[in-house]
Write an enzyme that holds these catalytic residues in place. Structure first.
Site, PDB file in Angstrom:
ATOM      1  CE  LYS A   1      -2.580  -0.355   3.638  1.00 39.58           C
ATOM      2  NZ  LYS A   1      -1.892  -1.476   4.309  1.00 39.58           N
TER       3      LYS A   1
ATOM      4  NE  ARG B   1      -5.292   1.783  12.007  1.00 36.57           N
ATOM      5  CZ  ARG B   1      -4.213   1.213  11.488  1.00 36.57           C
ATOM      6  NH1 ARG B   1      -4.223  -0.090  11.257  1.00 36.57           N
ATOM      7  NH2 ARG B   1      -3.146   1.921  11.201  1.00 36.57           N
TER       8      ARG B   1
ATOM      9  NE  ARG C   1       8.275  -4.966   6.209  1.00 36.06           N
ATOM     10  CZ  ARG C   1       7.000  -4.691   6.471  1.00 36.06           C
ATOM     11  NH1 ARG C   1       6.233  -4.162   5.523  1.00 36.06           N
ATOM     12  NH2 ARG C   1       6.484  -4.957   7.653  1.00 36.06           N
TER      13      ARG C   1
ATOM     14  NE  ARG D   1       8.891  -3.143  11.190  1.00 36.98           N
ATOM     15  CZ  ARG D   1       7.750  -2.528  10.844  1.00 36.98           C
ATOM     16  NH1 ARG D   1       7.735  -1.219  10.700  1.00 36.98           N
ATOM     17  NH2 ARG D   1       6.654  -3.212  10.635  1.00 36.98           N
TER      18      ARG D   1
ATOM     19  NE  ARG E   1       2.302  -6.911  12.069  1.00 35.99           N
ATOM     20  CZ  ARG E   1       3.331  -6.630  11.268  1.00 35.99           C
ATOM     21  NH1 ARG E   1       4.488  -7.250  11.424  1.00 35.99           N
ATOM     22  NH2 ARG E   1       3.206  -5.727  10.316  1.00 35.99           N
TER      23      ARG E   1
END
Length: 212
Positions: free
Chosen positions: A15, A88, A125, A158, A169
């Site tokens: 996104k 959300r 990532r 991360r 998640r």
């Protein structure tokens, strides 16, 4: 007038990358509620003081304050915006339509991708904190292992990008996105785009959605 855009999709679907291109090539303004909150506080406006008071108490900014923030920073009749990070949930979707968009032409673009592909994508990532560049060891590796191509700084992985954390998640995301998609589909403004294809192919589909 171009339609207002609501970008929907799980973390890692691209996104952010697509939002930057939409801004550059279609002249949209990118609305991030987090950036607006920080900006309003920095301005020292009455709304900013209200937001700072809420945050200083350790409370979350409620939907009504977010709507006030959006209305203070958006001129829907004059400009085209990308709404990213809000809504959300289904309640926020309805509030956004009723109090901000108010019947303006809009498109909700859902970046759809198989969650197993997404886990692989996010867990590979790597991020350059200073330059803001994002790499992927599979699809966009740095030229020098572990280093940013632009700044030369060390890339970081991360803690919340590990496979197990990502799966957790995404389960939360799956449970909240379905009613939002149903809402926009019911209004006839939902566009589903296969986010597993290349960034160029995804952007071409985004362009079609904007221009259709």
């Amino acid at each position: 007038m171009k339609p207002q855009l609501i970008l929907l999709g799980a973390p890692g679907t691209g996104k952010g990358t697509q939002a930057k291109r939409i801004v550059d090539e279609f002249g949209y303004s990118h609305i991030s509620t987090g950036d607006l909150l920080r900006g309003e506080i920095a301005k020292g406006s009455d709304l900013g003081k209200k937001v700072k008071s809420i945050i200083d108490k350790g409370d979350l900014v409620n939907d009504q304050v977010v709507l006030e923030l959006l209305n203070a920073n958006c001129s829907i009749s004059d400009s085209a915006y990308i709404f990213d990070g809000f809504p959300r949930n289904i309640e926020q979707s309805e509030l956004l339509e009723e109090h901000v968009l108010k019947g303006a032409a809009s498109k909700a673009i859902y970046f759809d991708i198989d969650l197993d592909i997404l886990v692989e994508r996010i867990s590979n990532r790597r991020i350059a904190p200073k330059s803001g560049e994002i790499y992927n060891l599979l699809s966009r590796p740095p030229k020098v292992e572990g280093k940013c191509d632009i700044s030369g700084e060390d890339l970081i992985h991360r803690k919340d990008d590990t496979a197990e954390t990502v799966r957790n998640r995404l389960e939360v995301f799956k449970n909240t996105i379905a009613p939002i998609l149903d809402y926009y589909e019911g209004r006839g403004v939902l566009v589903r785009i296969d986010a597993s294809t290349s960034a160029e192919e995804v952007f071409a589909k985004v362009g079609e959605a904007i221009n259709s």
